[in-house]
Enzyme design. Structure first.
Site, mmCIF file in Angstrom:
data_model
loop_
_atom_site.group_PDB
_atom_site.id
_atom_site.type_symbol
_atom_site.label_atom_id
_atom_site.label_comp_id
_atom_site.label_asym_id
_atom_site.label_seq_id
_atom_site.Cartn_x
_atom_site.Cartn_y
_atom_site.Cartn_z
ATOM 1 C CG ASP A 89 -1.901 1.255 1.214
ATOM 2 O OD1 ASP A 89 -2.894 0.816 0.738
ATOM 3 O OD2 ASP A 89 -1.585 2.135 1.590
ATOM 4 C CD GLU B 238 -4.511 3.690 -1.483
ATOM 5 O OE1 GLU B 238 -4.721 4.216 -0.172
ATOM 6 O OE2 GLU B 238 -5.301 3.866 -2.350
#
Length: 605
Positions: free
Chosen positions: A485, A528
């Site tokens: 992430d 993301e």
């Protein structure tokens, strides 16, 4: 016998022999293509075996010295020394084989070939000769009663038909004939053969009837005229019936009408006048049609060539008509004459039908009568003779391709034939279809690729990753999960815009691609977040992979934002019972701990 009479009998026998060809053409035309060779062979084999066993046994039983009006006792296996008798045997042997071949049509498309040979032997050696002795031998009991059947409406045609009826009943209908309360019509394979066969029979019947006089005198002309009119008015009746019921001229009804007229007039063609012959022939068709419908619709008897109607009932009608219209025998009233004719008709039915049931019943009991279902389906040409027709093979090949959808292989092209041209054209279509299939496969690959690849990062998307994990166990497959992430990604989007954020995602994906191994799987999980399936269960090794990626991301220079960091969560399968969802959840929790611990870290579960 005078030479002229002997010559006439021999010439007539030649004509009667052609009836075998006529019946072969009609039967071949009437059955389905897959059985045409079989029925043609049956007509040939009953000629061969019929002649053999009529010479061995049948001729003696029929024309030998009488015993009690029931049976002949000598003249078996004649040696040919009696020249006149040779001519008589030759003529009568043709009749015997005709009686046998009539049966073939009633049992067509489902009887075993060797079973039919046995039927032919029994009929020509015993059943037909015994009844023939009763009716035609000078001291036969029916002949003594005054029974008349000049050329065999009952003796030949009805006897053969009643045996055929027994065979059709014991055999049962052809597969699919009676289904869901419907009667299926099996279209003939060749209508032309039916018509040609009737022409041959029409011509041969002149010898059948006129030859039965056994001498050449002016009465021959009357017999020939009566035979001609009976056939013509039989055909007229068939035409009339087909117009009433079908509005168009049916080939089968019209053709069988001619034969029914011939069968009907045969018994009395030496006694009838021209008008009576025309009437008998005309009525014969209605008798044939009426009983054919009753047997088919009410009794569900499958008689592929309408043998029972054409030869059985039309023959019985013609024999009865002798009692009604012919000149009365001496010292006999009309009623007595009709009664005698009815006794002969009933005797023929009872004798032939009963013995037919016994014969076919015995064959059925020992499983020697009917072909297997799969043989009936593929056809008796192949199952009984291993014989095929080229265009049938081509059609079967086409049907197979249509059913299986396998278009990889061409079908055989027989050069220089019409069916070869059909095969060539079909192969051309197959080639076009194969190319279209290739184009479609390529198109599907492209569509599949588009469906599985994330358009921004050009990595697998979540759907593609889950598809590859379908029915897989990570423990057995030796895979661990790394979740990635990007830290502070919302800040990047808010500060620089989504376009810059997209560039960061693309560049990070390129970095990870350069670091993972061939057996590892990398995918964008969403937003993301990314997932790596690392091909190892060893947690230390997985941590090294994640740390390597973390350091590379941290040191990399991104084109729009300079530097970024990412957090990593790791989980490996501890036992075979853990699912991908469980391991992923553990990795997600490890990722949360990495974020909570200050970000830009690798945490393991």
């Amino acid at each position: 016998m005078e030479s002229t009479n002997l010559l006439w009998v021999v010439i007539s026998a030649f004509l009667v022999f052609q009836m075998q060809l006529g019946f072969a053409l009609i039967e071949t035309g009437m059955v389905r293509v897959k059985n045409t060779i079989n029925v043609a062979m049956k007509n040939l084999i009953d000629t061969v075996f019929g002649l053999m066993f009529f010479w061995l046994i049948g001729y003696g039983l029929m024309f030998g010295s009488d015993f009690s009006g029931l049976i002949g006792t000598d003249r078996f296996m004649i040696d040919g020394s009696n020249l006149n008798e040779n001519g008589l045997f030759f003529f009568q042997a043709m009749f015997a084989t005709t009686a046998a071949t009539i049966i073939s049509g009633a049992v067509a498309e489902r009887i075993k070939f060797n079973a039919y040979i046995i039927v032919t032997i029994v009929v020509t050696a015993f059943i037909y000769p015994l009844f023939g002795h009763w009716a035609w031998s000078e001291n036969g009991w029916l002949k003594e009663l005054g029974f008349r059947d000049f050329a065999g409406s009952t003796v030949v045609h009805s006897v053969g038909a009643w045996i055929g009826l027994a065979g059709a009943i014991v055999l049962g209908p052809r597969l699919g004939k009676f289904k869901h309360a419907q009667i299926k019509y099996f279209a003939p394979s060749n209508h032309n053969f039916i018509v040609f066969g009737v022409f041959v029979l029409f011509f041969a019947w002149f010898g059948f009837n006129a030859g039965s006089l056994l001498r050449f005198d002016p009465r021959v002309t009357s017999i020939l005229l009566n035979t001609t009119l009976g056939a013509a008015f039989g055909g007229f009746g068939g035409w009339f019936i087909s117009l009433i019921y079908k509005e168009k001229v049916s080939v089968e009804i019209f053709a069988f009408g001619v034969i029914a007229g011939l069968v009907g007039v045969t018994a009395g063609c030496d006694q009838f006048d021209a008008k009576t012959s025309a009437f008998v022939g005309f009525v014969s068709v209605f008798v044939m049609h009426f009983f054919d419908l009753i047997l088919l619709k009410k009794f569900k008897v499958d008689d592929p060539l309408s043998v029972v109607g054409v030869h059985g009932f039309a023959g019985a009608w013609g024999t009865l008509a002798v009692g009604i219209f012919a000149t009365l025998p001496k010292d006999m009233s009309r009623l007595e004459f009709v009664t005698v004719q009815l006794i002969g008709i009933a005797s023929a039915f009872g004798f032939a039908f009963a013995l037919g049931l016994m014969l076919f019943g015995i064959l059925a009991k020992y499983n020697f009568l009917r072909v297997q279902k799969r043989h009936e389906v593929i056809g008796l040409n192949v199952s009984e003779h291993n014989a095929k027709l080229p265009w049938v093979d081509t059609i079967e090949s086409i049907i197979k391709i249509m059913k299986t959808g396998d278009i990889k292989h061409k079908i055989h092209e027989e050069r220089g034939t019409e069916i070869g041209l059909v095969a060539k054209f079909f192969n051309y279509l197959l080639e076009i279809m194969r190319q279209k299939q290739i184009d479609l496969q390529n198109s599907n690959i492209q569509l599949r690729s588009k469906a599985e690849i994330d358009p921004l990062t050009q990595t697998f998307n979540r759907r593609a990753l889950l598809e590859r994990l379908k029915n897989k166990n990570l423990f057995h497959a030796n895979y661990s999960v790394i979740m990635i992430d990007i830290d502070n990604f919302k800040h990047v989007n808010d500060t620089h815009g989504h376009g810059v954020g997209d560039m960061v995602l693309k560049e990070l994906a390129q970095i990870v691609k350069t670091l993972i191994r061939d057996k590892d799987v990398f995918a964008r999980w969403g937003g993301e977040e990314f997932v790596i399936l690392a091909n190892t269960k060893e947690i230390v090794e997985v941590e090294k992979i994640a740390e390597k990626v973390r350091q590379k991301v941290e040191s990399a220079s991104f084109s729009t934002v300079g530097t970024i960091t990412a957090s990593f969560g790791i989980s490996n399968p501890k036992n075979p019972t853990e699912s991908f969802e469980t391991i992923l959840e553990h990795a997600d929790k490890a990722l949360y701990q990495a974020k909570k611990s200050g970000k830009n870290r690798v945490h393991s579960w």
